[in-house]
Design a protein around this motif. Sequence first.
Motif, short mmCIF file in Angstrom:
data_model
loop_
_atom_site.label_atom_id
_atom_site.label_comp_id
_atom_site.label_asym_id
_atom_site.label_seq_id
_atom_site.Cartn_x
_atom_site.Cartn_y
_atom_site.Cartn_z
N MET A 1 68.23 59.19 46.28
CA MET A 1 68.39 57.80 46.38
C MET A 1 67.25 56.85 46.91
SD MET A 1 70.96 56.22 49.65
CE MET A 1 72.44 57.14 49.14
N THR A 2 67.02 55.67 46.27
CA THR A 2 65.81 55.00 46.53
C THR A 2 65.80 54.45 47.72
OG1 THR A 2 66.16 54.45 44.28
CG2 THR A 2 64.57 52.81 45.59
N ARG A 3 64.65 54.43 48.48
CA ARG A 3 64.55 54.10 49.96
C ARG A 3 64.55 52.37 49.63
NH1 ARG A 3 59.28 56.20 52.12
NH2 ARG A 3 59.94 54.81 53.69
N PRO A 4 65.13 51.59 50.78
CA PRO A 4 65.16 50.29 50.86
C PRO A 4 63.51 49.67 51.11
CG PRO A 4 66.02 51.18 52.84
CD PRO A 4 65.94 52.27 51.76
N PRO A 5 63.12 48.60 50.66
CA PRO A 5 61.89 48.03 51.04
C PRO A 5 61.72 48.00 52.54
CG PRO A 5 63.22 46.41 50.10
CD PRO A 5 64.08 47.57 50.01
N ASN A 6 60.37 48.02 52.97
CA ASN A 6 60.24 47.90 54.44
C ASN A 6 60.56 46.43 54.62
OD1 ASN A 6 59.26 47.58 57.08
ND2 ASN A 6 56.87 47.72 56.27
N LEU A 7 61.58 46.12 55.49
CA LEU A 7 62.13 44.83 55.89
C LEU A 7 60.99 44.15 56.76
CD1 LEU A 7 65.82 45.24 56.32
CD2 LEU A 7 64.79 44.64 54.35
N ASN A 8 60.48 44.92 57.64
CA ASN A 8 59.35 44.34 58.48
C ASN A 8 58.27 43.52 57.90
OD1 ASN A 8 60.72 45.05 60.82
ND2 ASN A 8 59.80 47.14 60.73
N ALA A 9 58.01 43.91 56.69
CA ALA A 9 56.89 43.37 55.71
C ALA A 9 57.25 42.28 55.05
CB ALA A 9 56.27 44.54 54.71
N LEU A 10 58.58 42.08 54.69
CA LEU A 10 59.04 41.03 53.96
C LEU A 10 58.65 39.63 54.15
CD1 LEU A 10 62.40 42.44 52.67
CD2 LEU A 10 60.20 42.34 51.39
N PRO A 11 58.70 39.27 55.63
CA PRO A 11 58.23 37.98 56.03
C PRO A 11 56.68 37.94 55.80
CG PRO A 11 59.87 38.91 57.68
CD PRO A 11 59.45 40.08 56.81
N TYR A 12 56.00 39.01 55.83
CA TYR A 12 54.63 38.59 55.72
C TYR A 12 54.39 38.37 54.16
CZ TYR A 12 54.33 40.78 60.47
OH TYR A 12 54.41 41.05 61.70
N GLY A 35 46.31 42.03 60.10
CA GLY A 35 47.54 42.76 60.22
C GLY A 35 48.60 42.42 59.07
N VAL A 36 48.23 41.12 58.40
CA VAL A 36 49.14 40.72 57.11
C VAL A 36 48.67 41.72 56.02
CG1 VAL A 36 49.63 38.82 55.48
CG2 VAL A 36 49.05 38.40 57.90
N SER A 37 47.04 41.73 55.89
CA SER A 37 46.86 42.75 54.68
C SER A 37 47.46 44.00 54.80
CB SER A 37 45.45 42.79 54.63
OG SER A 37 44.80 41.49 54.35
N GLN A 38 47.57 44.60 56.13
CA GLN A 38 48.14 45.89 56.20
C GLN A 38 49.71 46.02 55.69
OE1 GLN A 38 46.50 48.62 56.67
NE2 GLN A 38 48.41 50.09 57.09
N GLN A 39 50.41 45.02 56.26
CA GLN A 39 51.77 44.76 55.79
C GLN A 39 51.98 44.79 54.40
OE1 GLN A 39 54.43 45.11 57.66
NE2 GLN A 39 53.22 45.69 59.47
N ILE A 40 51.18 44.18 53.52
CA ILE A 40 51.26 43.89 52.01
C ILE A 40 50.86 45.09 51.61
CG2 ILE A 40 50.37 42.41 50.14
CD1 ILE A 40 52.08 40.87 52.11
N LYS A 41 49.98 45.71 52.12
CA LYS A 41 49.43 46.94 51.64
C LYS A 41 50.55 48.06 51.35
CE LYS A 41 45.87 50.62 51.79
NZ LYS A 41 44.46 51.27 52.40
N ALA A 75 66.80 35.06 50.59
CA ALA A 75 67.30 35.87 51.56
C ALA A 75 66.72 35.31 52.88
CB ALA A 75 66.78 37.12 51.48
N LEU A 76 65.58 35.14 53.24
CA LEU A 76 64.72 34.86 54.62
C LEU A 76 65.51 33.35 55.00
CD1 LEU A 76 61.40 35.89 54.42
CD2 LEU A 76 63.11 37.15 55.60
N ARG A 77 65.65 32.62 54.17
CA ARG A 77 66.32 31.33 54.28
C ARG A 77 67.73 31.33 54.79
NH1 ARG A 77 63.12 29.34 49.88
NH2 ARG A 77 64.80 29.85 48.46
N MET A 78 68.39 32.15 54.18
CA MET A 78 69.86 32.46 54.38
C MET A 78 70.00 33.23 55.82
SD MET A 78 71.34 33.98 50.90
CE MET A 78 73.01 34.04 51.49
N LEU A 79 69.22 34.03 56.18
CA LEU A 79 69.04 34.63 57.32
C LEU A 79 68.86 33.76 58.44
CD1 LEU A 79 67.49 38.07 56.76
CD2 LEU A 79 69.68 37.68 57.54
N SER A 80 67.91 32.77 58.20
CA SER A 80 67.59 31.67 59.29
C SER A 80 68.78 30.92 59.22
CB SER A 80 66.29 30.89 58.62
OG SER A 80 65.86 29.79 59.66
N ASP A 81 69.58 30.35 58.15
CA ASP A 81 70.72 29.53 58.55
C ASP A 81 71.67 30.04 59.33
OD1 ASP A 81 69.38 27.37 57.09
OD2 ASP A 81 70.11 27.85 55.46
#
Length: 321
Positions: A1-12, A35-41, A75-81
Amino acid sequence: MTRPPNLNALPYFEAVARRGSITRAAEELSISPSGVSQQIKLLEQQLGVKLFRRAGRNLSLTLEGELLAQTTGTALRMLSDVQANLRGTRNAARLNLRVSPSFGVRWLGPRLSDFIRQYPDFDLRVDAAPDPTDFDREIMDIEVRYGTGNWAGLHSTPLVADHVLPLVSPAYLARLPPDDPLSKARLIDSARALCQWDFWLWHHGQTRATNVKSVLMDRSSMALQLACDGAGVVLESLALAEAELTDGRLVPLTPALPVLSFPAYWMLSPARFLKRRPVRLFMDWAQGQAAAHQHRIERLLADNGLTVTQVDASAQLRPDQ
């Protein structure tokens, strides 16, 4: 099963994609550029693709980055709303109300200060719009809706009845033939009114003269103002025209014919909302205001020698039904 993406990194990722720079994204997010670079990596490693390419000091999205950015931003805009809406629903001292424009301005608006004085700790938001409320999609507690009642899936409480009659300015009435005033009158209709001239004439055994001109207005307030200005005879409800009849700006065209009455304004809400304290208090307050209004209308009708006939609004107020 494919692992979902790291949700913590998506806002960065979204911030870098939108700002085109790790430094500017870090300033926006109030963290260090490293810190941002690390999340993108970490996100690129997990997905197994490059999301950005460097162009001098700026970053541009790869094709894979473009695909991810489109979905992530939405997705982030919808979550914010949703988060904002949930905060609003958790506020037990807030009341969200929708009302039709003319009723809001002429009936509810002048009374709201009394509600605010009684409940000063409430936050109140009033949306004056003619569109029906979708309670499943909108943050709304109560709608005061104009219509015939019985809306599926909603708790409905009758609030104010329409008392419909032809009204005219005294100056315009003086120019009409006293034995048959409608034969020379310009008829003013409100486009959204349940009871319009064709039904009123049919109900009273009259027909519209072929040479009579008419005006159709989109709002009752506009139709009433036109009649006050002496442009014709308006068929309107005393729920909206009480002030004009009281101060004499408008008078009944034909006092000998009965006023037509039917429930017209309703308070609507999902049944589950009735447990909310602001909803209960507003409904009780509004019904008290409506009872006082009804007493004033009855006195006004009596003062003008008018009688009342109840009609069935569920028949859609059409002469052919």
